[in-house]
Design a protein around this motif. Sequence first.
Motif, PDB file in Angstrom:
ATOM      1  N   LEU A  78       1.037  15.163   3.319  1.00 27.90           N
ATOM      2  CA  LEU A  78       0.262  15.990   4.255  1.00 27.90           C
ATOM      3  C   LEU A  78      -1.223  15.637   4.220  1.00 27.90           C
ATOM      4  CD1 LEU A  78       1.732  19.605   3.863  1.00 27.90           C
ATOM      5  CD2 LEU A  78       1.958  18.037   5.803  1.00 27.90           C
ATOM      6  N   LYS A  79      -1.758  15.386   3.012  1.00 24.51           N
ATOM      7  CA  LYS A  79      -3.201  15.149   2.895  1.00 24.51           C
ATOM      8  C   LYS A  79      -3.569  13.667   2.951  1.00 24.51           C
ATOM      9  CE  LYS A  79      -5.351  19.171   0.888  1.00 24.51           C
ATOM     10  NZ  LYS A  79      -4.336  20.209   0.671  1.00 24.51           N
ATOM     11  N   LEU A  80      -2.642  12.774   2.559  1.00 24.82           N
ATOM     12  CA  LEU A  80      -3.015  11.358   2.429  1.00 24.82           C
ATOM     13  C   LEU A  80      -2.680  10.521   3.661  1.00 24.82           C
ATOM     14  CD1 LEU A  80      -1.995  10.748  -1.291  1.00 24.82           C
ATOM     15  CD2 LEU A  80      -4.220  11.429  -0.382  1.00 24.82           C
ATOM     16  N   LYS A  81      -1.621  10.912   4.378  1.00 22.34           N
ATOM     17  CA  LYS A  81      -1.277  10.130   5.573  1.00 22.34           C
ATOM     18  C   LYS A  81      -2.413  10.136   6.602  1.00 22.34           C
ATOM     19  CE  LYS A  81       3.134  10.068   7.119  1.00 22.34           C
ATOM     20  NZ  LYS A  81       4.513  10.602   7.302  1.00 22.34           N
ATOM     21  N   SER A 104       9.981  15.663  -5.157  1.00 21.10           N
ATOM     22  CA  SER A 104      10.007  15.782  -3.698  1.00 21.10           C
ATOM     23  C   SER A 104       8.934  16.739  -3.185  1.00 21.10           C
ATOM     24  CB  SER A 104      11.401  16.194  -3.212  1.00 21.10           C
ATOM     25  OG  SER A 104      11.595  17.575  -3.427  1.00 21.10           O
ATOM     26  N   THR A 105       8.667  17.838  -3.924  1.00 25.26           N
ATOM     27  CA  THR A 105       7.624  18.757  -3.432  1.00 25.26           C
ATOM     28  C   THR A 105       6.246  18.096  -3.551  1.00 25.26           C
ATOM     29  OG1 THR A 105       7.355  19.878  -5.574  1.00 25.26           O
ATOM     30  CG2 THR A 105       8.922  20.849  -4.053  1.00 25.26           C
ATOM     31  N   VAL A 106       6.023  17.349  -4.645  1.00 27.02           N
ATOM     32  CA  VAL A 106       4.727  16.682  -4.827  1.00 27.02           C
ATOM     33  C   VAL A 106       4.524  15.610  -3.751  1.00 27.02           C
ATOM     34  CG1 VAL A 106       3.488  15.076  -6.342  1.00 27.02           C
ATOM     35  CG2 VAL A 106       4.464  17.171  -7.290  1.00 27.02           C
ATOM     36  N   GLN A 107       5.567  14.801  -3.530  1.00 21.28           N
ATOM     37  CA  GLN A 107       5.443  13.708  -2.563  1.00 21.28           C
ATOM     38  C   GLN A 107       5.167  14.263  -1.154  1.00 21.28           C
ATOM     39  OE1 GLN A 107       5.308  10.514  -3.302  1.00 21.28           O
ATOM     40  NE2 GLN A 107       5.345   9.658  -1.234  1.00 21.28           N
ATOM     41  N   LYS A 108       5.864  15.352  -0.795  1.00 24.70           N
ATOM     42  CA  LYS A 108       5.678  15.944   0.547  1.00 24.70           C
ATOM     43  C   LYS A 108       4.253  16.456   0.729  1.00 24.70           C
ATOM     44  CE  LYS A 108      10.339  17.402   1.677  1.00 24.70           C
ATOM     45  NZ  LYS A 108      11.241  18.408   1.123  1.00 24.70           N
ATOM     46  N   LYS A 109       3.740  17.147  -0.303  1.00 25.65           N
ATOM     47  CA  LYS A 109       2.387  17.701  -0.184  1.00 25.65           C
ATOM     48  C   LYS A 109       1.344  16.587  -0.164  1.00 25.65           C
ATOM     49  CE  LYS A 109       3.511  22.104  -0.191  1.00 25.65           C
ATOM     50  NZ  LYS A 109       3.286  22.975   0.980  1.00 25.65           N
ATOM     51  N   MET A 110       1.593  15.504  -0.919  1.00 30.43           N
ATOM     52  CA  MET A 110       0.657  14.379  -0.891  1.00 30.43           C
ATOM     53  C   MET A 110       0.618  13.774   0.511  1.00 30.43           C
ATOM     54  SD  MET A 110       1.469  12.521  -4.527  1.00 30.43           S
ATOM     55  CE  MET A 110       0.340  11.162  -4.415  1.00 30.43           C
ATOM     56  N   ASN A 166       0.836  -1.203   0.000  1.00 30.29           N
ATOM     57  CA  ASN A 166       0.000   0.000   0.000  1.00 30.29           C
ATOM     58  C   ASN A 166       0.866   1.246   0.000  1.00 30.29           C
ATOM     59  OD1 ASN A 166       0.491   0.997   2.892  1.00 30.29           O
ATOM     60  ND2 ASN A 166      -0.100  -1.136   3.211  1.00 30.29           N
ATOM     61  N   GLY A 167       0.265   2.376  -0.349  1.00 25.31           N
ATOM     62  CA  GLY A 167       0.969   3.658  -0.273  1.00 25.31           C
ATOM     63  C   GLY A 167       1.151   4.342  -1.619  1.00 25.31           C
ATOM     64  N   PHE A 168       1.612   5.591  -1.528  1.00 25.36           N
ATOM     65  CA  PHE A 168       1.789   6.424  -2.725  1.00 25.36           C
ATOM     66  C   PHE A 168       3.267   6.789  -2.859  1.00 25.36           C
ATOM     67  CE2 PHE A 168       0.695   8.785   1.028  1.00 25.36           C
ATOM     68  CZ  PHE A 168       1.620   9.812   1.077  1.00 25.36           C
ATOM     69  N   GLU A 169       3.721   6.960  -4.116  1.00 23.65           N
ATOM     70  CA  GLU A 169       5.128   7.290  -4.356  1.00 23.65           C
ATOM     71  C   GLU A 169       5.256   8.100  -5.640  1.00 23.65           C
ATOM     72  OE1 GLU A 169       6.550   3.301  -4.159  1.00 23.65           O
ATOM     73  OE2 GLU A 169       5.973   2.810  -6.205  1.00 23.65           O
ATOM     74  N   THR A 170       6.366   8.846  -5.748  1.00 23.09           N
ATOM     75  CA  THR A 170       6.579   9.700  -6.921  1.00 23.09           C
ATOM     76  C   THR A 170       7.929   9.372  -7.548  1.00 23.09           C
ATOM     77  OG1 THR A 170       5.326  11.430  -5.813  1.00 23.09           O
ATOM     78  CG2 THR A 170       6.568  12.082  -7.762  1.00 23.09           C
ATOM     79  N   TYR A 171       7.923   9.218  -8.868  1.00 26.09           N
ATOM     80  CA  TYR A 171       9.134   8.854  -9.603  1.00 26.09           C
ATOM     81  C   TYR A 171       9.623   9.992 -10.480  1.00 26.09           C
ATOM     82  CZ  TYR A 171       8.420   3.967  -8.425  1.00 26.09           C
ATOM     83  OH  TYR A 171       8.287   2.800  -7.745  1.00 26.09           O
TER      84      TYR A 171
END
Length: 515
Positions: free
Chosen positions: A443-446, A435-441, A374-379
């Motif tokens: 904040l809202k998804l965790k 990194s900016t996208v992953q950090k902002k995600m 599970n989880g979200f990630e950015t490449y």
Amino acid sequence: MMLRRRFLQFLSGGLFSGLTGLFFRKPLFAMQDYGSQGKLVLILENGEKKQLFTFDKSGEYFISVKNFSDLTGLGIFTNIEKRKTVLYVQDTKIKFTADNPFVIINNDQIIQVVLEPFWKEGEIWIAVEELARLLSGYSALKVSYNRATGEVILGNKDINVTRVDVFTKQNGVMVQLSATKKFAEKDLSTKKVNNWFYLEIIGGKLDPKVINRSVSNELITEIQAVQLEQAASVAFKLKNDIIDIHLSSGDGSNDIILNLVTDQQLEKDMKAREDLHEQKKKWLIDTIVIDPGHGGKDPGAVGVGKIKEKDIVLPVALKLGTALKNALPDVNIVYTRDTDVFIPLWQRTKIANQANGKLFVSLHCNSNRSSKFNGFETYFLSSEKDERAKDVVMKENQSIEFEESEDKKRYEGINFVLATLAQNAFIKQSQYLASTVQKKMALKLKPLGMNDRGVKQGPFWVMVGATMPNVLIEMGFISNKFESKLLMQKSTQQKLADSICDGIVKYKTDFESSI
Ligand SMILES: [Zn+2]
């Protein structure tokens, strides 16, 4: 069949690791101190040979600007705090900033280099190839770099008019031509034909490559120089009519000064249209390309309850477009698809490039045979082999299997190492965007109970060929019961869109304040 075999060979690492050895002697981001002497030889104009300190990074030789100035006697100024260095070549100033691909010439021209200068031991280091290109293109020096012999050969161009500057004055424009010898007034003549103003210098020698450029001035829009046998001619394209001309060869210096007088009230325009500001505009992020993965006959991953990846990414993409429009009303939003249609991978970057996109954001959902992932990630695109990314790379690259056999051939000649090398200029920016996208995600998804899997890198076909920073987002696992349920909810889709939007806005703000 051939394609598939090569493709699998690539994924298994056979082809890949062989080429890696050839092209990337050191990992791209891991920097080690192994600057050494003896690899490059600087040959001065008088034939004298000197050893340059060199630093081998990703198979490219970098040299210290300080070391280069010491050996050549060129002037230099370094601001250690800001990690900037200015190299002075006669009248030309070349400003380098560490970890910044933009090099500034004479405070009014911005040049992008592919291999970014970096900071090491209190100095700026620049790829020798880039330095040679910059000096030859924009200064009175002629520098050639012979890759095979490791020789950096320095020479002076046979010129006596080194550069032309244009300054706005109260009642018109002053043109200053810097010269290395004094020209008598009888050797200078002017004429005006239609909207061009010409200055002819008998005995003048110049390098049109250095002089020719467009300028954003109240009166002059373009400078064009021509070298004739007995004279040099410099032409200025005028925006407004001129009512008077004063020509002088400067007192106490070799400069030729031209005052072009207009009847326009110019003062009010001066601040509004500053030259550098105009040039910066073309680097601004004014078009963002949103790429919802898969579509049509390509469902992407199929998850719990037969939900299809293509049906999750499309609504998130449309919501992201709306969020971006609200947050950045002046930015143009382009979709590679906004309906349920099949678009080949190669066509996605083509759409982005043709739209003059400044960012490319590809949206996907993850899946795994094991339902516990599970989880979200950015490449971001990279030829680096990342074991953790292997499954995702294979899954997303499989879209090729849906393409027509004619289209599949497009991928045959490409190898990832070279393709990503061509993107070097954007890799750092892509990494920062990721990194900016992953950090902002996060904040809202965790808070929803989703897992932050971080930023990763991998060789994705969809990103090859994009001439802009680009990322691929895996928004969650549809093979996981909990996450597939979340991803189907409109409220989660909105949170995804809003947080990706926040990440893009943060990136845009930071990037644009850096240029
Ligand atoms: Zn996908």
